[in-house]
Design a protein around this motif. Structure first.
Motif, short mmCIF file in Angstrom:
data_model
loop_
_atom_site.label_atom_id
_atom_site.label_comp_id
_atom_site.label_asym_id
_atom_site.label_seq_id
_atom_site.Cartn_x
_atom_site.Cartn_y
_atom_site.Cartn_z
N LEU A 151 -9.05 24.76 1.97
CA LEU A 151 -8.05 23.85 1.92
C LEU A 151 -8.17 23.20 0.60
N SER A 152 -6.97 22.92 -0.03
CA SER A 152 -7.00 22.16 -1.28
C SER A 152 -5.85 21.09 -1.07
N SER A 153 -6.18 19.94 -1.73
CA SER A 153 -5.47 18.68 -1.40
C SER A 153 -5.55 17.63 -2.72
N THR A 154 -4.56 16.95 -2.82
CA THR A 154 -4.26 16.07 -3.92
C THR A 154 -3.92 14.79 -3.27
N ASN A 155 -4.49 13.61 -3.54
CA ASN A 155 -4.42 12.19 -2.66
C ASN A 155 -4.45 11.42 -3.86
N MET A 156 -3.18 10.49 -3.80
CA MET A 156 -3.08 9.36 -4.67
C MET A 156 -2.69 8.17 -4.04
N THR A 157 -3.53 6.93 -4.15
CA THR A 157 -3.38 6.00 -3.34
C THR A 157 -3.12 4.68 -4.41
N TYR A 158 -2.11 3.97 -4.12
CA TYR A 158 -1.64 2.76 -4.72
C TYR A 158 -1.80 1.37 -4.09
N PHE A 159 -2.20 0.52 -4.52
CA PHE A 159 -2.41 -0.91 -3.86
C PHE A 159 -2.34 -2.30 -4.82
N PHE A 187 0.88 -1.24 -0.14
CA PHE A 187 -0.10 -0.15 -0.01
C PHE A 187 1.01 1.32 -0.16
N ALA A 188 0.54 2.18 -0.91
CA ALA A 188 1.20 3.30 -0.93
C ALA A 188 0.41 4.60 -1.01
N ASN A 189 0.99 5.77 -0.47
CA ASN A 189 0.39 7.02 -0.75
C ASN A 189 0.84 8.15 -0.84
N ASP A 190 0.66 9.21 -1.75
CA ASP A 190 1.31 10.51 -1.98
C ASP A 190 0.19 11.52 -1.64
#
Length: 714
Positions: free
Chosen positions: A392-400, A355-358
């Motif tokens: 609030l501004s956000s960027t969320n990238m999830t890998y699995f 599992f990974a996340n940026d």
């Protein structure tokens, strides 16, 4: 595709070498001036007398000198005597944090009534805590940070105190979960010279140094500064780990007049760590050091910069104005290979998930309010009107990538003979979200005190939440436009100057995961507080009924999300903080929590207890000082015990942990005036139990660790 590793082995080695040199240089620089100061003091033949330090900032105590706070801002935006606050508030001062050697927020909070911590065991991605059985939001100087789960781990050394407001509280701070709020109070410049420098060594190759000092820049006290920072090189308790940190904070306070103050604080936090060892196979009893993740993949990085501005002005005639603002940007990432399932067929190969996340965000929040204080006849009045804006501004990238049994390709690991496979060449991107949220708030608070005995407090607030979310992978957009009104009512009666009772009702609201509706909470509470005049102490007791409703519930079959959830916690909190004599101080707490799921829809857990909510928790910490003489310095012995009752790992109530007691200890030796040697030990007897499990792996509670600190103050 994701194959990034934050810090290769070579990079990590270079970092350790460079930072080790920096540690030594910082220690020399920090201790040099105080050494010459000590020599000057000795040559003068006089003793150094420490003056009382007044901390700038409305309503603050001298938190470096006592474990007992007398004022708080967490019961409302108005700085108020705790005895006049119709709410349950716990304050952990910087002195208490230092005495216990708390290194993270979970350790800061673990002796507080109503708070449960560390229920994810060796999973160290975030700070894990609940207040009165529910999640709790974090604030800094009254400005929203966010939820601890999914956020970055805060640095306690940055804060003068940590305030815990228990129960629903949106009328006080704004958007928040029903459990309560944790408010961190930033260290600010003082109007006199002061300082502290320390070096620490400890378990898991820990090497650390820190400074916190300040002084007046101008002779008339109109301009002051403060510098705070630390550098840490360390490992965690498991193999292939690291726990490195660089933190810096600098502040300036300008006081052009006696009634005006402007403070600007910049801080930078950079951490490079490992989020956990990957868990341990269910039913085994390995050493905590065993690592079943992936050495070249398990990583956790944080880089945050923030700028805070705090302005206060007293117009006279009872009217004053205050505004706090903060801009921050943060970038975090982590990779986590972990045991996803333990076979029951006799095989010793555990399946793993990768599992990974940026994540990155940019946040600006500002709160401004006017306070009018007046008296007429035998009535004292405080009226507060304020506005808050938060964007609030956000960027969320999830890998699995899951194991073969989940139709994935992640490699497993033989726990009897671990052979690491290295990071995967690529990991599928499963989610990519861009989000933006604007929140505008209007609030008013009115406090009326009659005959200096009865205080009635009313807080009203409306939050307008505009939420937009862009799902890049699915090319979909969703939005929510939520308006929520919340209120808080409190009534207190002061029987004497030492004893008071109160009753309160409070509401909370926070956007749910479906964006178009808010989760709601409400709490009924009654309590008493006793603060004796004969010695510094505060004793409190409260009972409450707390409900969370309209939270999102997912149908396990259709994956459809609906906001039908409802749960309740009823409980009792007892807490004491007392400096009984100059030689003896005690902190103690007990909590009883009765949790129940009332509505769960298709999950069919109605009537069950909430996960991670023990029925009973208790703690006690005592410090005793044995006074020295001309040849031996003062010695202070500290001993603490934490009882954590059993709790379920899931709402289905299928598995649970047992009852456990963990001991902590400390020792302080006063080498000479303003110089001390500290020893702090966490989990003194190395108590071991499964803090989290039931999902393919077991996660143990933290093991024994120690730290030795040489500290100099001036």
């Amino acid at each position: 595709m994701h194959s990034k590793k934050n810090g290769s082995t070579g990079k990590r080695s270079r970092l350790h070498s460079r930072n080790a040199a920096l540690l030594g240089c910082t220690a020399l620089i920090a201790f040099s001036p105080v050494t010459s100061l000590a020599q000057d003091t000795e040559s003068s033949g006089t003793n150094t007398v420490l003056q009382t330090i007044t901390i700038d900032g409305a309503g603050a105590d001298d938190d470096s000198k006592s474990i007992v706070a007398t004022k708080t801002t967490s019961g409302g935006k108005i700085a108020t005597d705790i005895m006049n606050t119709p709410a349950s508030v716990s304050v952990i001062t910087s002195k208490e944090i230092q005495q216990r050697g708390a290194q993270n927020v979970e350790e800061v909070l673990q002796y507080t009534a109503g708070v449960t911590t560390d229920f994810y065991g060796s999973d160290d991605r975030f700070d894990y805590f609940k207040i009165r059985g529910f999640d709790a939001y974090m604030y800094r100087d009254g400005l929203l940070i966010g939820r601890p789960f999914g956020g970055l781990r805060e640095e306690p050394f940055a804060y003068e105190r940590v305030e815990v407001l228990k129960g629903a509280n949106s009328a006080t701070f704004g958007v928040s979960d029903p459990g309560g709020a944790v408010n961190y109070m930033t260290k600010r410049p003082k109007s006199e010279r002061f300082g502290e420098a320390y070096v620490t060594g400890g378990s898991y190759d820990r090497a650390e140094t820190g400074i916190d000092f300040g002084d007046n820049i101008t002779e008339d006290d109109t301009l002051s500064y403060r510098i705070t920072g630390k550098v840490k090189n360390a490992n965690a308790e498991f193999d292939f780990s690291n726990d490195d940190e660089k933190f810096f904070m600098g502040g300036l306070t300008w006081r052009p007049t006696d009634v005006t103050s402007l403070t600007v604080v910049y801080d930078h936090l950079n951490t490079d760590g490992v989020p956990g060892s990957g868990g341990h196979p269910v039913g085994t009893d390995f050493s905590r050091s065993r690592f079943f993740g992936e050495p070249d993949f398990n990583y956790r990085g944080v880089n945050r910069n923030s700028l805070s501005v705090m302005f206060d002005h007293d117009f006279g005639s009872g009217l004053s104005f205050s505004t706090n603002a903060r801009y921050s940007n943060a970038n975090t990432d982590f990779g986590y290979a972990y045991i996803a399932s333990t076979p029951t067929s006799g095989s010793t190969i555990a399946e793993r998930g990768f599992f990974a996340n940026d994540y990155s965000d940019e946040n600006f929040v500002i709160d401004s309010h006017l306070l009018y204080e007046t008296s007429f006849n035998d009535i004292d009045s405080k009226t507060l009107v304020g506005l808050t804006y938060n964007t609030l501004s956000s960027t969320n990238m999830t890998y699995f990538e899951g194991p073969p049994s989940w139709l994935g390709t992640a490699p497993g690991i033989d726990w009897t003979n671990p052979i690491y496979s290295g990071p995967l060449s690529s990991i599928p991107l499963i989610e990519q979200l861009k989000s933006h949220q604007d929140t505008k708030s209007l609030y008013i608070q009115q406090d009326l005190t009659f005959l200096d005995k009865v205080t009635a407090s009313v807080g009203l607030r409306n939050d307008w939440m505009d939420i937009n979310q862009n799902d890049i992978l699915n090319d979909t957009r969703s939005s929510g436009d939520i308006s929520e009104f919340t209120s808080r009512f409190g009534l207190s009666y002061k029987f004497t100057e030492e004893f008071m009772a109160y009753a309160s009702y409070a509401q909370s609201a926070v956007p749910s995961s479906v964006l178009t509706k808010a989760e709601l909470g409400e709490q009924y509470e009654i309590g008493v507080k006793y603060r004796p005049d004969s010695f510094p102490a505060l004793f409190s007791a409260s009972i409450y009924d707390l409900t969370r409703e309209d939270f999102a519930v997912t149908d396990p079959n259709t994956r459809v999300v609906t906001t039908i959830g409802k749960a309740r916690v009823r409980g009792l909190d007892l807490e004491a903080k007392a400096e009984i004599t100059n030689n003896l101080s005690v902190t103690a707490s007990y909590s009883y929590l009765n949790s129940k799921i009332l509505e769960s829809g298709p999950q069919r857990t109605d009537g069950n207890e909430l996960s991670f909510v023990p029925n009973h928790t208790a703690s006690v910490w005592g410090n005793y000082t044995l006074e020295g003489n001309d040849t031996i310095g003062d010695m202070t012995f500290g001993l603490g015990a934490r009882y954590i009752g059993s709790y379920y790992f899931d709402d289905a109530n299928t598995q649970k942990t047992g009852n456990n007691v963990v001991f902590d200890a400390s020792f302080n030796y006063k080498i000479q005036e303003n110089t001390s040697l500290d020893l702090n030990v966490s989990n003194l007897f190395d108590k071991k139990y499964v803090a989290y499990g039931g999902f393919g792996a077991d996660f143990y509670n933290p093991g024994r660790s120690f730290a030795v600190t040489l500290r100099r103050t001036w």
